[in-house]
Motif scaffolding. Sequence first.
Motif, PDB file in Angstrom:
ATOM      1  N   ILE A 197      52.391  51.227  36.956  1.00 41.30           N
ATOM      2  CA  ILE A 197      51.319  50.362  36.610  1.00 41.30           C
ATOM      3  C   ILE A 197      51.638  49.717  35.168  1.00 41.30           C
ATOM      4  CG2 ILE A 197      49.007  50.172  35.966  1.00 41.30           C
ATOM      5  CD1 ILE A 197      48.448  52.279  37.980  1.00 41.30           C
ATOM      6  N   SER A 198      51.717  48.370  35.162  1.00 34.62           N
ATOM      7  CA  SER A 198      51.878  47.564  33.828  1.00 34.62           C
ATOM      8  C   SER A 198      50.489  47.653  33.175  1.00 34.62           C
ATOM      9  CB  SER A 198      52.329  46.278  34.196  1.00 34.62           C
ATOM     10  OG  SER A 198      52.447  45.425  32.908  1.00 34.62           O
ATOM     11  N   GLY A 199      49.417  47.512  33.731  1.00 35.02           N
ATOM     12  CA  GLY A 199      48.158  47.413  32.781  1.00 35.02           C
ATOM     13  C   GLY A 199      47.037  47.008  33.758  1.00 35.02           C
ATOM     14  N   VAL A 200      45.880  47.222  33.347  1.00 32.23           N
ATOM     15  CA  VAL A 200      44.446  47.179  33.975  1.00 32.23           C
ATOM     16  C   VAL A 200      43.632  46.107  33.232  1.00 32.23           C
ATOM     17  CG1 VAL A 200      42.540  48.317  34.759  1.00 32.23           C
ATOM     18  CG2 VAL A 200      44.527  49.443  34.897  1.00 32.23           C
ATOM     19  N   SER A 201      42.759  45.308  33.818  1.00 35.12           N
ATOM     20  CA  SER A 201      41.693  44.323  33.288  1.00 35.12           C
ATOM     21  C   SER A 201      40.626  44.543  33.965  1.00 35.12           C
ATOM     22  CB  SER A 201      42.333  43.006  33.377  1.00 35.12           C
ATOM     23  OG  SER A 201      42.210  42.480  34.709  1.00 35.12           O
ATOM     24  N   VAL A 202      39.475  44.460  33.274  1.00 36.27           N
ATOM     25  CA  VAL A 202      37.969  44.486  34.003  1.00 36.27           C
ATOM     26  C   VAL A 202      37.369  43.329  33.445  1.00 36.27           C
ATOM     27  CG1 VAL A 202      35.889  45.725  33.954  1.00 36.27           C
ATOM     28  CG2 VAL A 202      38.381  46.922  33.829  1.00 36.27           C
ATOM     29  N   THR A 203      36.823  42.607  34.412  1.00 33.24           N
ATOM     30  CA  THR A 203      36.117  41.507  33.962  1.00 33.24           C
ATOM     31  C   THR A 203      34.826  41.170  34.865  1.00 33.24           C
ATOM     32  OG1 THR A 203      37.147  40.120  36.230  1.00 33.24           O
ATOM     33  CG2 THR A 203      37.944  39.725  33.931  1.00 33.24           C
ATOM     34  N   MET A 204      33.838  40.578  34.280  1.00 30.68           N
ATOM     35  CA  MET A 204      32.461  40.742  34.658  1.00 30.68           C
ATOM     36  C   MET A 204      32.280  39.333  35.309  1.00 30.68           C
ATOM     37  SD  MET A 204      31.061  43.561  33.738  1.00 30.68           S
ATOM     38  CE  MET A 204      29.371  43.268  34.055  1.00 30.68           C
ATOM     39  N   GLN A 205      32.216  39.402  36.715  1.00 40.32           N
ATOM     40  CA  GLN A 205      32.142  38.002  37.643  1.00 40.32           C
ATOM     41  C   GLN A 205      30.646  38.080  38.100  1.00 40.32           C
ATOM     42  OE1 GLN A 205      35.215  37.919  40.481  1.00 40.32           O
ATOM     43  NE2 GLN A 205      36.647  37.788  39.030  1.00 40.32           N
ATOM     44  N   PRO A 206      30.163  36.897  38.474  1.00 36.69           N
ATOM     45  CA  PRO A 206      28.637  36.507  38.785  1.00 36.69           C
ATOM     46  C   PRO A 206      28.392  37.462  39.993  1.00 36.69           C
ATOM     47  CG  PRO A 206      29.923  34.273  38.743  1.00 36.69           C
ATOM     48  CD  PRO A 206      30.799  35.607  38.575  1.00 36.69           C
TER      49      PRO A 206
END
Length: 440
Positions: free
Chosen positions: A175-184
């Motif tokens: 794994i290179s990395g992780v992202s967490v985004t808030m979507q509607p």
Amino acid sequence: RRYFHAVTTGVPADHFLSFSKGGLHSILKHYSSLGVGVGDSQYTARFVTPFTNASEYDLCSQQRKMAREKLELSHTINMRKMHILPGFIAQLLTVYLGDLSNVNKVKTYVEHWKRHGYIVCMEGLLSTIGKELGMIQDCFGMITEMSKVGIKAEIVNELVHKDASFTPVAGSENISGVSVTMQPESIMVRVYMKENIFKYYSFLHSAKVEIIPILFQVGVDIQQYASNTMQNVKSAKVAGYNLEGKESSLSDPHMLSTVNRYSFQILNRQCHRVFPNASSSAEFSSMNAMGPINPITVHNLCTPLYHLIDSASEEKKKVELSVFHYATNISQQCGAGSLIFCKSGKDRTGMQVTFRQSCLLDEKSFAEMNVGSSLSNLRGIMRLHGTRIFICEKNIGTPKYAFNSLQLQFMPDVFKPPVAAIAGVLKGGAVFRGEGMVES
């Protein structure tokens, strides 16, 4: 060959803030009750409307007090969510990624995951008294809140454009990395796989898999016994635990029933989706999981668990570990992952995971779990010489489980470690004063 895969951890709860007002679930219920009878717009209106009589002044004072309390609770709720959510997502994602490495399981269930979601079946071993009740409420509150927005996971190539929230994962070969985004519509978690690994996950390219957490909870220690027998605990000392203080007044033996019934409804709905039968219908998509269980809609796979949960009275004092057995068995037939926790993830968690491992090693059915000595010997060997006791040593500095002989009397037989592996009454020598206690 059979594989047993479970992630063990501490409870996903806000250990920083106090539990004097309960956990997230309790605070959310209180927050909702404040809006009954007086809306937010009316609060604001009363601040600018001139008073014409004393009764109006009293009403405005009451509304201001409620508005202030609601504002404070809103802040507390947001703070608790902010503290719990990162660890909560990390635990769910760890279970999901662990199952992606199980080739046979992926082949069997990946299409179900993409269509119906991936269940994470949590097994909690906390008691419904004091701080631990607050921890259950934190975890359960986060589960119910996340059900409103959903959590989705996506496997992507590390070479694609990265979100602003991208966080690199150091030291990982995959794994290179992780992202967490808030979507509607949901919380989107993206896992950036290294290019040479990403090609092996072609079955999940462009797929956004919903992760659905459920929690089955059973109290297994002396504090749960206290919660069942003392409905309103104000000040008590139980087996050397000093329960005095604000948080000692927290006691709710009904919480186990609330949690287990909610999770049963979600699991039952998943069974209808994965294994539809004559009683399956589209109604399950809009089912109120907090509502009563309709026996007509119980899937045949869930019938044993339904009878166990439905027959358990609110005041039932018997520890029903079979809740875990049936919940795990049913959820794994739906391709679910497994997460086991207590407060700190070392003592009670170690007892549960070694119990399940010993049953698999000895090829025992559930009915045979407590019959004969071979199973007990296997459990004892794993608890005395296996990895779990080294986790305790890393945590508290000594290779001992934080139980004493009195506590063991209130625990199920299958949860009792060898006497040589328990910490005894205390850490420093003060019997029943709670000083220097090794906490479980």
